[in-house]
Every structure is written in C-alpha cells, then in structure tokens.
Design an enzyme around this catalytic site. Structure first.
Site, PDB file in Angstrom:
ATOM      1  N   HIS A   1      49.633  72.471  80.989  1.00 22.65           N
ATOM      2  CA  HIS A   1      50.738  71.575  80.608  1.00 22.65           C
ATOM      3  C   HIS A   1      50.478  70.957  79.235  1.00 22.65           C
ATOM      4  CE1 HIS A   1      52.660  71.986  84.418  1.00 22.65           C
ATOM      5  NE2 HIS A   1      51.858  71.180  85.102  1.00 22.65           N
TER       6      HIS A   1
ATOM      7  N   HIS B   1      45.059  73.559  85.546  1.00 28.58           N
ATOM      8  CA  HIS B   1      46.507  73.438  85.697  1.00 28.58           C
ATOM      9  C   HIS B   1      47.077  72.432  84.692  1.00 28.58           C
ATOM     10  CE1 HIS B   1      50.261  73.317  88.248  1.00 28.58           C
ATOM     11  NE2 HIS B   1      50.375  72.167  87.616  1.00 28.58           N
ATOM     12  N   GLU B   2      46.463  71.272  84.633  1.00 32.65           N
ATOM     13  CA  GLU B   2      46.976  70.217  83.750  1.00 32.65           C
ATOM     14  C   GLU B   2      46.779  70.559  82.276  1.00 32.65           C
ATOM     15  OE1 GLU B   2      48.983  68.142  84.978  1.00 32.65           O
ATOM     16  OE2 GLU B   2      48.456  68.458  87.084  1.00 32.65           O
TER      17      GLU B   2
END
Length: 185
Positions: free
Chosen positions: A91, A87-88
């Site tokens: 980003h 997920h990170e």
C-alpha cells in the site's frame, strides 16, 4: 488494511510485536520493498511501522502521512508480523508511485487491496487452509476478492455495492500489475 491473520485472543504485547517488526525489516521480501520505496523517493524512517493495541478486528493498516500500524493483540507469531508488514508496504508503494491515489475513491482503494492481496502472499494455499477455507482451484482469487471486499467496505466512502463494482472494474488491471516485482512472488 489487512484483516486478522492471528488466532490468539490475546496476541502479542506491543513490545514483542515491535521486536518482531524489527526482525521483519531484515527479511528478503521486506528489504526488497524498502529498497524500491527508497528508489522511488519514498524512503521510510524509523518509527514509520509501529505496533499498537487495536480495538478493531484488523491486523494492521496504512495511513498516508502517518505510517503503518500493526495490531499487536491480533498477532501471534513472526509470520503474522512479516505478512502484515509486506501487505502494508505494498500500500505504501502504491501511494508513493501514484501521485493522485485517493483512498476515499473505492476503485483506488480496491486496486491497492487487490495488489496487496496478490503480491504479499496473503492468500497462499497454506494460509487459506489455516483460516478454514479449503478449495483446490481458484482459492487465491476467491481469497483476494473476499479480503478486498472486507477492507473496502470498511472504507466510510464505499458501500458494499460500490466496493464490489469498484473491485470488478479494476480487477484485471490491478491483479496483473506486479510492480515493483517482475512477476507475482
């Protein structure tokens, strides 16, 4: 920013979580993302992803120029760690490829959260079921919307109304943007 996947109140120690981060870096999805970050000129170095204890009810977060943190005390198993790392890293990829990404801009933040929720598997049926959300149809988009709102309303620059408006404004474009993947995994 990822919200809390783990259910353990004590979670992992920082050392246990750091070991799991190292294992995560060898998984196919994480390796794929790291390769594409490297190809985009944004290779990450040792220590970019680190485990810490967190007071907030989050599982991790990305801060431009500082790196990714995983909240060890909100992790309970390897799958939690893998999920938050993926997920990170989405980003991080968004920050890398968009020269003008502004995390204080609610639409920019919402777009990256939509992409991270959609592409990381955060909202897979099994994960939603384990969180207590039972819905056969439309669960993935409902989950992504819920998690985007949770994250973007935590942004000090985004009220709940601004977060909702931003999410709705960018939804179609950002949900359908699957880079660096050919399609949503």
């Amino acid at each position: 920013m990822a919200d809390e996947p783990g259910t353990s109140s004590n979670g992992l120690t920082v050392t246990e979580c750091q070991d799991m981060i190292r294992r995560s870096l060898r998984t196919p999805m994480v390796k794929f993302l790291l390769e594409h970050l490297d190809k985009s000129g944004c290779a990450i170095g040792d220590g970019f992803i680190k485990a810490v204890r967190c007071d907030q009810q989050i599982s991790g977060g990305y801060t431009p120029g500082q790196g990714v943190i995983l909240c060890s005390n909100h992790m309970s198993m390897q799958d939690d760690v893998n999920q938050v790392v993926i997920h990170e890293l989405i980003h991080v990829f968004d920050d890398c490829r968009a020269a003008n990404l502004n995390w204080a801009n609610c639409a920019h933040h919402a777009c990256s959260e939509i992409r991270a929720g959609h592409l990381s598997g955060d909202c897979h049926y099994k994960r939603e079921f384990l969180r207590g959300f039972l819905k056969v149809r439309g669960h993935e988009q409902d989950c992504i919307r819920r998690r985007v709102m949770k994250s973007v309303t935590n942004n000090p620059y985004c009220s709940e109304a601004a977060a909702k408006d931003a999410m709705e404004a960018v939804w179609d474009v950002c949900y359908n943007d699957t880079q660096p993947f050919d399609r949503a995994p």
